[in-house]
Design a protein around this motif. Structure first.
Motif, PDB file in Angstrom:
ATOM      1  N   ALA A 106       0.840  -1.210   0.000  1.00  6.22           N
ATOM      2  CA  ALA A 106       0.000   0.000   0.000  1.00  6.22           C
ATOM      3  C   ALA A 106       0.875   1.260   0.000  1.00  6.22           C
ATOM      4  O   ALA A 106       0.563   2.239  -0.687  1.00  6.22           O
ATOM      5  CB  ALA A 106      -0.943  -0.005   1.208  1.00  6.22           C
ATOM      6  N   ALA A 107       1.975   1.222   0.750  1.00  4.17           N
ATOM      7  CA  ALA A 107       2.891   2.367   0.776  1.00  4.17           C
ATOM      8  C   ALA A 107       3.560   2.573  -0.580  1.00  4.17           C
ATOM      9  O   ALA A 107       3.739   3.708  -1.033  1.00  4.17           O
ATOM     10  CB  ALA A 107       3.951   2.172   1.868  1.00  4.17           C
ATOM     11  N   VAL A 108       3.927   1.485  -1.251  1.00  6.25           N
ATOM     12  CA  VAL A 108       4.502   1.581  -2.598  1.00  6.25           C
ATOM     13  C   VAL A 108       3.488   2.210  -3.538  1.00  6.25           C
ATOM     14  O   VAL A 108       3.807   3.135  -4.304  1.00  6.25           O
ATOM     15  CB  VAL A 108       4.954   0.192  -3.116  1.00  6.25           C
ATOM     16  CG1 VAL A 108       5.314   0.264  -4.597  1.00  6.25           C
ATOM     17  CG2 VAL A 108       6.117  -0.341  -2.301  1.00  6.25           C
ATOM     18  N   ALA A 109       2.254   1.748  -3.496  1.00  3.05           N
ATOM     19  CA  ALA A 109       1.204   2.284  -4.368  1.00  3.05           C
ATOM     20  C   ALA A 109       1.003   3.776  -4.125  1.00  3.05           C
ATOM     21  O   ALA A 109       0.848   4.553  -5.070  1.00  3.05           O
ATOM     22  CB  ALA A 109      -0.101   1.518  -4.153  1.00  3.05           C
ATOM     23  N   LEU A 110       1.046   4.188  -2.881  1.00  2.59           N
ATOM     24  CA  LEU A 110       0.883   5.602  -2.547  1.00  2.59           C
ATOM     25  C   LEU A 110       2.025   6.443  -3.115  1.00  2.59           C
ATOM     26  O   LEU A 110       1.798   7.504  -3.696  1.00  2.59           O
ATOM     27  CB  LEU A 110       0.798   5.768  -1.027  1.00  2.59           C
ATOM     28  CG  LEU A 110       0.476   7.155  -0.508  1.00  2.59           C
ATOM     29  CD1 LEU A 110      -0.896   7.597  -0.999  1.00  2.59           C
ATOM     30  CD2 LEU A 110       0.526   7.161   1.008  1.00  2.59           C
ATOM     31  N   ARG A 111       3.266   5.953  -2.984  1.00  2.16           N
ATOM     32  CA  ARG A 111       4.414   6.690  -3.531  1.00  2.16           C
ATOM     33  C   ARG A 111       4.368   6.756  -5.062  1.00  2.16           C
ATOM     34  O   ARG A 111       4.865   7.694  -5.652  1.00  2.16           O
ATOM     35  CB  ARG A 111       5.719   6.070  -3.058  1.00  2.16           C
ATOM     36  CG  ARG A 111       6.039   6.479  -1.636  1.00  2.16           C
ATOM     37  CD  ARG A 111       7.318   5.860  -1.150  1.00  2.16           C
ATOM     38  NE  ARG A 111       7.739   6.391   0.127  1.00  2.16           N
ATOM     39  CZ  ARG A 111       7.150   6.183   1.284  1.00  2.16           C
ATOM     40  NH1 ARG A 111       6.045   5.467   1.332  1.00  2.16           N
ATOM     41  NH2 ARG A 111       7.625   6.687   2.410  1.00  2.16           N
ATOM     42  N   CYS A 112       3.807   5.746  -5.684  1.00  2.50           N
ATOM     43  CA  CYS A 112       3.759   5.688  -7.150  1.00  2.50           C
ATOM     44  C   CYS A 112       2.569   6.447  -7.735  1.00  2.50           C
ATOM     45  O   CYS A 112       2.476   6.603  -8.949  1.00  2.50           O
ATOM     46  CB  CYS A 112       3.730   4.237  -7.614  1.00  2.50           C
ATOM     47  SG  CYS A 112       5.312   3.384  -7.354  1.00  2.50           S
ATOM     48  N   ASP A 113       1.676   6.922  -6.895  1.00  2.00           N
ATOM     49  CA  ASP A 113       0.494   7.652  -7.361  1.00  2.00           C
ATOM     50  C   ASP A 113       0.864   9.115  -7.602  1.00  2.00           C
ATOM     51  O   ASP A 113       0.648   9.976  -6.766  1.00  2.00           O
ATOM     52  CB  ASP A 113      -0.622   7.534  -6.325  1.00  2.00           C
ATOM     53  CG  ASP A 113      -1.911   8.185  -6.789  1.00  2.00           C
ATOM     54  OD1 ASP A 113      -2.082   8.376  -8.008  1.00  2.00           O
ATOM     55  OD2 ASP A 113      -2.741   8.513  -5.915  1.00  2.00           O
ATOM     56  N   SER A 114       1.453   9.370  -8.777  1.00  6.34           N
ATOM     57  CA  SER A 114       1.922  10.718  -9.093  1.00  6.34           C
ATOM     58  C   SER A 114       1.837  10.973 -10.589  1.00  6.34           C
ATOM     59  O   SER A 114       2.131  10.092 -11.402  1.00  6.34           O
ATOM     60  CB  SER A 114       3.377  10.870  -8.637  1.00  6.34           C
ATOM     61  OG  SER A 114       3.882  12.095  -9.081  1.00  6.34           O
ATOM     62  N   ASP A 115       1.461  12.189 -10.950  1.00  4.23           N
ATOM     63  CA  ASP A 115       1.363  12.571 -12.357  1.00  4.23           C
ATOM     64  C   ASP A 115       2.729  12.774 -13.004  1.00  4.23           C
ATOM     65  O   ASP A 115       2.838  12.732 -14.227  1.00  4.23           O
ATOM     66  CB  ASP A 115       0.545  13.860 -12.499  1.00  4.23           C
ATOM     67  CG  ASP A 115      -0.911  13.649 -12.126  1.00  4.23           C
ATOM     68  OD1 ASP A 115      -1.370  12.492 -12.175  1.00  4.23           O
ATOM     69  OD2 ASP A 115      -1.583  14.640 -11.790  1.00  4.23           O
ATOM     70  N   TYR A 116       3.774  13.019 -12.208  1.00  4.46           N
ATOM     71  CA  TYR A 116       5.081  13.303 -12.800  1.00  4.46           C
ATOM     72  C   TYR A 116       5.927  12.050 -13.030  1.00  4.46           C
ATOM     73  O   TYR A 116       7.026  12.129 -13.547  1.00  4.46           O
ATOM     74  CB  TYR A 116       5.852  14.339 -11.984  1.00  4.46           C
ATOM     75  CG  TYR A 116       6.323  13.866 -10.626  1.00  4.46           C
ATOM     76  CD1 TYR A 116       7.532  13.186 -10.480  1.00  4.46           C
ATOM     77  CD2 TYR A 116       5.573  14.120  -9.489  1.00  4.46           C
ATOM     78  CE1 TYR A 116       7.967  12.751  -9.248  1.00  4.46           C
ATOM     79  CE2 TYR A 116       6.007  13.691  -8.246  1.00  4.46           C
ATOM     80  CZ  TYR A 116       7.199  13.014  -8.129  1.00  4.46           C
ATOM     81  OH  TYR A 116       7.622  12.585  -6.906  1.00  4.46           O
ATOM     82  N   LEU A 117       5.410  10.883 -12.671  1.00  7.23           N
ATOM     83  CA  LEU A 117       6.153   9.636 -12.886  1.00  7.23           C
ATOM     84  C   LEU A 117       5.592   8.881 -14.089  1.00  7.23           C
ATOM     85  O   LEU A 117       4.378   8.673 -14.184  1.00  7.23           O
ATOM     86  CB  LEU A 117       6.076   8.740 -11.651  1.00  7.23           C
ATOM     87  CG  LEU A 117       6.744   9.276 -10.387  1.00  7.23           C
ATOM     88  CD1 LEU A 117       6.423   8.370  -9.204  1.00  7.23           C
ATOM     89  CD2 LEU A 117       8.239   9.413 -10.573  1.00  7.23           C
ATOM     90  N   ILE A 118       6.477   8.464 -15.006  1.00  8.71           N
ATOM     91  CA  ILE A 118       6.029   7.640 -16.123  1.00  8.71           C
ATOM     92  C   ILE A 118       6.231   6.157 -15.823  1.00  8.71           C
ATOM     93  O   ILE A 118       5.655   5.305 -16.485  1.00  8.71           O
ATOM     94  CB  ILE A 118       6.731   8.014 -17.450  1.00  8.71           C
ATOM     95  CG1 ILE A 118       8.251   7.866 -17.347  1.00  8.71           C
ATOM     96  CG2 ILE A 118       6.307   9.388 -17.896  1.00  8.71           C
ATOM     97  CD1 ILE A 118       8.980   8.010 -18.676  1.00  8.71           C
ATOM     98  N   GLU A 119       7.056   5.865 -14.825  1.00  7.67           N
ATOM     99  CA  GLU A 119       7.256   4.485 -14.400  1.00  7.67           C
ATOM    100  C   GLU A 119       7.509   4.474 -12.905  1.00  7.67           C
ATOM    101  O   GLU A 119       8.247   5.315 -12.385  1.00  7.67           O
ATOM    102  CB  GLU A 119       8.430   3.848 -15.132  1.00  7.67           C
ATOM    103  CG  GLU A 119       8.534   2.368 -14.890  1.00  7.67           C
ATOM    104  CD  GLU A 119       9.582   1.689 -15.753  1.00  7.67           C
ATOM    105  OE1 GLU A 119       9.971   0.577 -15.386  1.00  7.67           O
ATOM    106  OE2 GLU A 119      10.011   2.266 -16.769  1.00  7.67           O
TER     107      GLU A 119
END
Length: 131
Positions: A106-119
């Motif tokens: 869940a913490a990984v998913a939260l960190r990855c929830d961003s418009d500026y990341l393509i991967e």
């Protein structure tokens, strides 16, 4: 009141004993865009030395260019997250100290929830034993 004081004293003694024996910690040393070292160890000094050597070997850079990113003890459930910005730069972020895999994910998913990341994804996950 006396029972509470004895319980607190016992808990403190137990935490000191655990810290000395040392549950596994995780050390991260990184040269952004060039190299990454990650090691499990029972103490910070040996963990960071190991991670620094891995970073130097992987990157071909010097000790000064491989900088300490993280020491976490106990490591418990930990993950190495690969992140890449929309403009191209990429890096790794290690998160640690989670009680179970479900909360770590869940913490990984939260960190990855961003418009500026393509991967963005966890490329490695460790259990509390460092596997």
């Amino acid at each position: 009141m006396m029972r509470l004081m004895l319980s607190v004293a016992f808990a403190f003694t137990l935490s000191v004993a655990v810290a000395q024996d040392g549950p596994a910690g995780i050390a991260v040393v990184q040269a952004p865009e060039a190299g990454l070292g990650i090691c499990n160890a029972s103490d910070m000094e040996s963990g960071l030395d190991c991670a620094r050597m891995e970073c130097i070997e992987q990157s071909g850079l010097t000790e000064n260019e491989c900088v300490v990113d993280l020491w976490c003890q106990p490591a418990l459930w930990s993950a190495d997250i690969f992140m890449q910005h929309t403009e191209g730069p990429h890096w790794h972020q290690v998160i640690c100290g989670w009680q179970d895999r479900e909360h770590l994910e869940a913490a990984v998913a939260l960190r990855c929830d961003s418009d500026y990341l393509i991967e963005c994804s966890a490329v490695r996950i460790w259990d509390p034993e460092g596997n």
